[in-house]
Design an enzyme around this catalytic site. Structure first.
Site, PDB file in Angstrom:
ATOM      1  N   ARG A  84       0.846  -1.208   0.000  1.00 39.45           N
ATOM      2  CA  ARG A  84       0.000   0.000   0.000  1.00 39.45           C
ATOM      3  C   ARG A  84       0.875   1.249   0.000  1.00 39.45           C
ATOM      4  NH1 ARG A  84      -3.913  -0.466   4.891  1.00 39.45           N
ATOM      5  NH2 ARG A  84      -5.137   1.127   3.850  1.00 39.45           N
ATOM      6  N   HIS A 128     -19.168  10.932  -0.743  1.00 42.34           N
ATOM      7  CA  HIS A 128     -19.683   9.660  -0.213  1.00 42.34           C
ATOM      8  C   HIS A 128     -21.205   9.601  -0.402  1.00 42.34           C
ATOM      9  CE1 HIS A 128     -19.666   6.045   2.180  1.00 42.34           C
ATOM     10  NE2 HIS A 128     -20.773   6.498   2.749  1.00 42.34           N
ATOM     11  N   GLU A 161      -7.947  10.435   8.966  1.00 42.35           N
ATOM     12  CA  GLU A 161      -7.344   9.104   8.978  1.00 42.35           C
ATOM     13  C   GLU A 161      -8.367   7.989   9.177  1.00 42.35           C
ATOM     14  OE1 GLU A 161      -6.110  11.736  10.526  1.00 42.35           O
ATOM     15  OE2 GLU A 161      -3.969  11.910  10.030  1.00 42.35           O
TER      16      GLU A 161
HETATM   17  C1  GAR Z   1     -20.229   7.702  -6.207  1.00 41.40           C
HETATM   18  O1  GAR Z   1     -21.578   7.506  -5.855  1.00 41.40           O
HETATM   19  C2  GAR Z   1     -19.431   8.032  -4.959  1.00 41.40           C
HETATM   20  O2  GAR Z   1     -20.143   8.729  -3.997  1.00 41.40           O
HETATM   21  C3  GAR Z   1     -19.090   6.651  -4.469  1.00 41.40           C
HETATM   22  O3  GAR Z   1     -18.783   5.936  -5.619  1.00 41.40           O
HETATM   23  C4  GAR Z   1     -19.599   6.410  -6.696  1.00 41.40           C
HETATM   24  C5  GAR Z   1     -18.705   6.619  -7.897  1.00 41.40           C
HETATM   25  O4  GAR Z   1     -19.459   6.725  -9.047  1.00 41.40           O
HETATM   26  N1  GAR Z   1     -18.003   6.690  -3.555  1.00 41.40           N
HETATM   27  C6  GAR Z   1     -17.905   5.851  -2.532  1.00 41.40           C
HETATM   28  O5  GAR Z   1     -18.705   4.968  -2.304  1.00 41.40           O
HETATM   29  C7  GAR Z   1     -16.679   6.067  -1.660  1.00 41.40           C
HETATM   30  N2  GAR Z   1     -16.864   5.436  -0.400  1.00 41.40           N
HETATM   31  P1  GAR Z   1     -18.788   7.165 -10.413  1.00 41.40           P
HETATM   32  O6  GAR Z   1     -17.553   6.289 -10.633  1.00 41.40           O
HETATM   33  O7  GAR Z   1     -19.853   6.907 -11.429  1.00 41.40           O
HETATM   34  O8  GAR Z   1     -18.423   8.629 -10.281  1.00 41.40           O
END
Ligand code: GAR
Length: 211
Positions: A84, A128, A161
């Protein structure tokens, strides 16, 4: 761990904030942001797109918009924390070489280590798909449906974090319908995200967001 948040400089359309957008998937949020930035002079510009997979569909949106992109996959031959760390060092190398001033996690599905986060605190934002602090993690829409809430939404927040736990900048509510599936709720939340997060980037870039 560091509690020190350092916000980006106050930018203008003549001297926009240089963004790195990090993605893992289809990148509909990235596409919406690029469209928003093309429509008018903004105080932020997407300088580089970084994906954690060569097959991330969103890389095409970067190409279509003429934005430089990189896919940085997990390095082979290393394991666990070492792997990572090596992965994040590659990403930091790109970000520093492009003089990036703000990083946007737009559907980036890896959890960044404190090594990465502490360098960028205040200049690292995440989108999110829930009304945090409710439903953090990778299954926010499923968890909202299982909890039978009637309202969900999206959150733009500074990254700390923890997992989806940093200071909230702005949220937008959407209704949860009786007939919703994970997919229909995901799409409704994405629509709200696409409207909200370019505007939050306006606010950050012009110094209207304080911590
Ligand atoms: C979005 O809904 C974003 O909020 C989520 O992934 C999707 C990406 O969609 N993010 C998470 O879940 C992060 N924890 P996209 O690739 O079509 O923009």
């Amino acid at each position: 761990m560091s509690d020190e948040y350092v916000l980006p400089r106050k930018a203008t359309p003549d001297s926009p904030l240089r963004l790195a957008v990090m993605i893992s998937g289809g990148g509909s949020g990235l596409r919406a942001l690029l469209k928003y930035q093309q429509e008018a002079d903004r105080a932020h510009v997407t300088t580089v797109v970084i994906a954690d997979s060569e097959s991330a569909g969103g890389l095409k949106h970067a190409m279509d918009a003429g934005v430089e992109s990189f896919s940085v996959t997990l390095p082979q031959g290393l394991k666990g924390d070492e792997r990572r760390r090596a992965h994040e060092e590659q990403i930091i190398g790109i970000i520093e070489s492009k003089d990036i001033e703000l990083i946007v996690l737009s559907g980036y599905m890896r959890i960044l280590t404190p090594f990465f986060v502490s360098r960028w605190k205040g200049r690292l934002v995440n989108i999110h798909p829930s009304l945090l602090p409710d439903f953090p993690g990778a299954h926010a829409q499923r968890d909202a449906l299982e909890a039978r809430v009637r309202v969900s939404g999206c959150t733009v927040h500074f990254v700390d974090e923890g997992v989806d736990s940093g200071p909230i900048i702005e949220q937008r509510e959407v209704p949860v319908l009786e007939s919703d599936t994970i997919d229909t709720l995901r799409d409704r939340i994405k629509q709200a995200e696409h409207d909200l997060y370019p505007k939050v980037l306006d606010d950050i870039s012009s110094g209207r967001v304080l911590l």
